[in-house]
Design a protein around this motif. Sequence first.
Motif, PDB file in Angstrom:
ATOM      1  N   SER A 115       2.186  13.475   7.235  1.00  0.00           N
ATOM      2  CA  SER A 115       2.465  12.738   8.419  1.00  0.00           C
ATOM      3  C   SER A 115       2.108  13.247   9.742  1.00  0.00           C
ATOM      4  O   SER A 115       1.687  12.596  10.745  1.00  0.00           O
ATOM      5  N   ARG A 116       2.124  14.500   9.820  1.00  0.00           N
ATOM      6  CA  ARG A 116       1.597  15.161  10.981  1.00  0.00           C
ATOM      7  C   ARG A 116      -0.172  15.017  11.185  1.00  0.00           C
ATOM      8  O   ARG A 116      -0.592  14.958  12.602  1.00  0.00           O
ATOM      9  N   ASP A 117      -0.502  14.961  10.132  1.00  0.00           N
ATOM     10  CA  ASP A 117      -2.215  14.877  10.141  1.00  0.00           C
ATOM     11  C   ASP A 117      -2.766  13.688   9.971  1.00  0.00           C
ATOM     12  O   ASP A 117      -3.800  13.402  10.562  1.00  0.00           O
ATOM     13  N   THR A 118      -2.017  12.532   9.844  1.00  0.00           N
ATOM     14  CA  THR A 118      -2.573  11.471   9.479  1.00  0.00           C
ATOM     15  C   THR A 118      -2.582  10.528  11.139  1.00  0.00           C
ATOM     16  O   THR A 118      -1.533  10.558  11.760  1.00  0.00           O
ATOM     17  N   ALA A 119      -3.770  10.310  11.348  1.00  0.00           N
ATOM     18  CA  ALA A 119      -3.927   9.369  12.707  1.00  0.00           C
ATOM     19  C   ALA A 119      -3.588   8.109  12.521  1.00  0.00           C
ATOM     20  O   ALA A 119      -3.102   7.316  13.463  1.00  0.00           O
ATOM     21  N   ASP A 120      -3.711   7.379  11.439  1.00  0.00           N
ATOM     22  CA  ASP A 120      -3.487   5.788  11.115  1.00  0.00           C
ATOM     23  C   ASP A 120      -1.997   5.658  11.522  1.00  0.00           C
ATOM     24  O   ASP A 120      -1.151   6.258  10.769  1.00  0.00           O
ATOM     25  N   ALA A 121      -1.677   4.668  12.247  1.00  0.00           N
ATOM     26  CA  ALA A 121      -0.300   4.435  12.473  1.00  0.00           C
ATOM     27  C   ALA A 121       0.556   3.971  11.506  1.00  0.00           C
ATOM     28  O   ALA A 121       1.621   4.261  11.090  1.00  0.00           O
ATOM     29  N   ALA A 122      -0.368   2.965  10.716  1.00  0.00           N
ATOM     30  CA  ALA A 122       0.346   2.161   9.578  1.00  0.00           C
ATOM     31  C   ALA A 122       0.753   3.123   8.342  1.00  0.00           C
ATOM     32  O   ALA A 122       1.614   3.062   7.717  1.00  0.00           O
ATOM     33  N   ASP A 123      -0.478   4.044   8.113  1.00  0.00           N
ATOM     34  CA  ASP A 123      -0.004   5.190   7.133  1.00  0.00           C
ATOM     35  C   ASP A 123       1.216   6.338   7.556  1.00  0.00           C
ATOM     36  O   ASP A 123       1.785   6.709   6.720  1.00  0.00           O
ATOM     37  N   ARG A 124       1.165   6.557   8.898  1.00  0.00           N
ATOM     38  CA  ARG A 124       2.203   7.322   9.265  1.00  0.00           C
ATOM     39  C   ARG A 124       3.569   6.732   8.886  1.00  0.00           C
ATOM     40  O   ARG A 124       4.516   7.507   8.536  1.00  0.00           O
ATOM     41  N   TRP A 178       0.951  -1.328   0.041  1.00  0.00           N
ATOM     42  CA  TRP A 178      -0.065  -0.101  -0.012  1.00  0.00           C
ATOM     43  C   TRP A 178       0.887   1.179  -0.019  1.00  0.00           C
ATOM     44  O   TRP A 178       1.707   1.419   0.837  1.00  0.00           O
ATOM     45  N   PRO A 179       0.518   2.184  -0.999  1.00  0.00           N
ATOM     46  CA  PRO A 179       1.122   3.496  -0.752  1.00  0.00           C
ATOM     47  C   PRO A 179       0.611   4.521   0.331  1.00  0.00           C
ATOM     48  O   PRO A 179      -0.366   4.057   0.812  1.00  0.00           O
ATOM     49  N   PRO A 180       1.378   5.254   0.836  1.00  0.00           N
ATOM     50  CA  PRO A 180       0.791   6.218   1.774  1.00  0.00           C
ATOM     51  C   PRO A 180      -0.438   7.140   1.266  1.00  0.00           C
ATOM     52  O   PRO A 180      -0.429   7.360  -0.063  1.00  0.00           O
ATOM     53  N   VAL A 181      -1.260   7.494   2.026  1.00  0.00           N
ATOM     54  CA  VAL A 181      -2.301   8.605   1.560  1.00  0.00           C
ATOM     55  C   VAL A 181      -2.292   9.505   2.721  1.00  0.00           C
ATOM     56  O   VAL A 181      -1.985   9.423   3.832  1.00  0.00           O
ATOM     57  N   HIS A 182      -3.014  10.873   2.127  1.00  0.00           N
ATOM     58  CA  HIS A 182      -3.306  11.979   3.154  1.00  0.00           C
ATOM     59  C   HIS A 182      -4.745  12.115   2.923  1.00  0.00           C
ATOM     60  O   HIS A 182      -5.304  12.633   2.288  1.00  0.00           O
ATOM     61  N   PRO A 183      -5.377  11.152   4.014  1.00  0.00           N
ATOM     62  CA  PRO A 183      -6.935  11.059   3.811  1.00  0.00           C
ATOM     63  C   PRO A 183      -7.671  12.406   3.725  1.00  0.00           C
ATOM     64  O   PRO A 183      -8.461  12.373   2.865  1.00  0.00           O
ATOM     65  N   TRP A 184      -7.538  13.623   4.350  1.00  0.00           N
ATOM     66  CA  TRP A 184      -8.236  14.526   4.357  1.00  0.00           C
ATOM     67  C   TRP A 184      -8.242  15.634   2.935  1.00  0.00           C
ATOM     68  O   TRP A 184      -8.798  16.317   2.578  1.00  0.00           O
ATOM     69  N   GLN A 185      -6.765  15.353   2.093  1.00  0.00           N
ATOM     70  CA  GLN A 185      -6.767  15.731   0.974  1.00  0.00           C
ATOM     71  C   GLN A 185      -7.076  15.094  -0.308  1.00  0.00           C
ATOM     72  O   GLN A 185      -7.061  15.397  -1.385  1.00  0.00           O
ATOM     73  N   GLU A 186      -7.609  13.704   0.117  1.00  0.00           N
ATOM     74  CA  GLU A 186      -8.199  12.967  -1.106  1.00  0.00           C
ATOM     75  C   GLU A 186      -9.512  13.436  -1.483  1.00  0.00           C
ATOM     76  O   GLU A 186     -10.368  13.917  -0.666  1.00  0.00           O
ATOM     77  N   ARG A 187      -9.667  13.513  -2.841  1.00  0.00           N
ATOM     78  CA  ARG A 187     -11.128  13.831  -3.290  1.00  0.00           C
ATOM     79  C   ARG A 187     -12.119  12.733  -2.955  1.00  0.00           C
ATOM     80  O   ARG A 187     -11.610  11.565  -2.843  1.00  0.00           O
TER      81      ARG A 187
END
Length: 586
Positions: free
Chosen positions: A554-563, A312-321
Amino acid sequence: MLVFGDATQRETVACKLDRLRTMLAQAQGSPLGIERHARLVAALIEAGELAQGIADAHFHANGGHDAPSQDVDAAMAIALMLARLCAHSWHSGLRGALPSRMPSIEGWAAHLPAMDIEVRQPEGYAFYALYPECYLAAACQLGAGPWRVIGLRSIGTSLAAIAAAALGDPRPVTLRPVGHPFGRRVAWRAAPRTEPSLHHAIVDEGPGLSGSSMAAVIRLLREEEGVAPQRIHLFTAHARGPGAEASPQVRALWAQATSHAADFDAVILHAAEPAHRLQTWVEACVGSLRAPLRAIDGGGWRQAHRMAEASWPPVHPWQERRKFLAEAESGTWLVKFAGLGHRAEERIACAEALARAGFCPEVAGACHGFLIERWHGGMTPLSQERLHEPALRTRLLARTADYLAFRARTLAMPQSGASLRALCDMGRHNTVEALGTGSDAPWERHLAAAARLQARVRPVRTDSRLQPWEWLDDGVRLLKTDAIDHHAGHDLIGCQDVAWDVAGARTEYALGDDEIGELLQAMAARGRPVDAALIDVYSVAYPAFQLGHASLASRDTADAADRERLERRLRQLTGALQARLAQPPR
């Protein structure tokens, strides 16, 4: 880190008025339903931009404060008229006829100045699925006034108009917050309104990281006008409140007011009225669905593509459409937010051109902000690990050459985004934040090169999203995804020379000098040679920008795996930046 920026454009008032006239005529000529309603909303957004540009021009002429103005009042009157038409359309279930004699903008247009204005793209309409109808619904939940509606520019012009249409305020006003992003202030020279029964509605998107813009207006109302806190209402895009950068003072001010969130899911996704539902709009395009729309934003597309979690690639959830899967008899379709207003039409046209050329998925159509394109569930996003496969690497280089040459030939733009100097300033700032004091010395050489090379930039609608996972592969074809709007994103890059995308490929695919040479030779053979000196400057600015983007994510992401995935990307980008800084520009 420096990442974000406002997309601005200079236009004449006359040009905006002509576009408004055309939009109104198109709405009148459209059949009942979502198409006509979408045209009315686009006209409202256009009128809001007109009001924003004129109000900001007066703001600067007044030395950095807002004050009453006949010009601004006339522009806001046009926006309010269109907001009332949108409200009538929405409340009628998109079935209400337009007035036999449509209101004219000409009486108000006569009061507008003949001038150039600087228009800012409203971010919520462009990127974050913020719909005026959601603010209309929130405002309609409140009781009788009287009300004073205060919108915060830029997007607050049209949002104030739609709130005022619901609340009955005949003269909504707007303010421009200024100052540090985490400590905004407002300056307003207007006679206080002291009616004891008056309620105040503050309207904006967000709140963002600090919530300081709305807090500045609360402070003004409380301290300068003596407004009781129970008479202050905040209309926001979400109910989460101010973000991590909010000061205790800002949080205290927010706690005094009553908040009302504009809820996309309740108003559009799960609307009680069938005509208001996104699914109804999609079905009009692709046929009846077998199941409800399935959300795959916030990284959910990784599961939908059945990617192995280790890849899985990283994501920035709140910036995703916002994006959904629609399963119909005609196949499975990706329904992705592409923006509201006339700029969204340009994005749809870009998607259609790329699909016709075979680079991107087939486009079925568009419906009030959403692009509908074929979902290729049998194709797999490329992983970082697969880039080491020689056969795939050869295919990817050839496909990238075809793709970038096509964009450079067919998607040229008349004006550039950030200057090379601005990109170097960003890169220098982010380098110091990432690598420490003194690490920015090599940027002097790139700044000198930027001054020399700026005239050689030929701007295009760059892809600006060449991470491996944005390519889909089935072993035969490579299809590009997420390709239509990052040249006009909520960041400071904007349209650049195609060399920016070459630099992106160099970083994202870890291309060596020989491979870069192959890519440039292939692009030249396809009729689009690339300036190697520009690539040198972009190749150091690109990882510095992406480093800032990943750091903020990275600062905004709550999910530990995505961080952790973002931390791995940060290490990769840091290495790429250091390697490029060690190479002198040509």
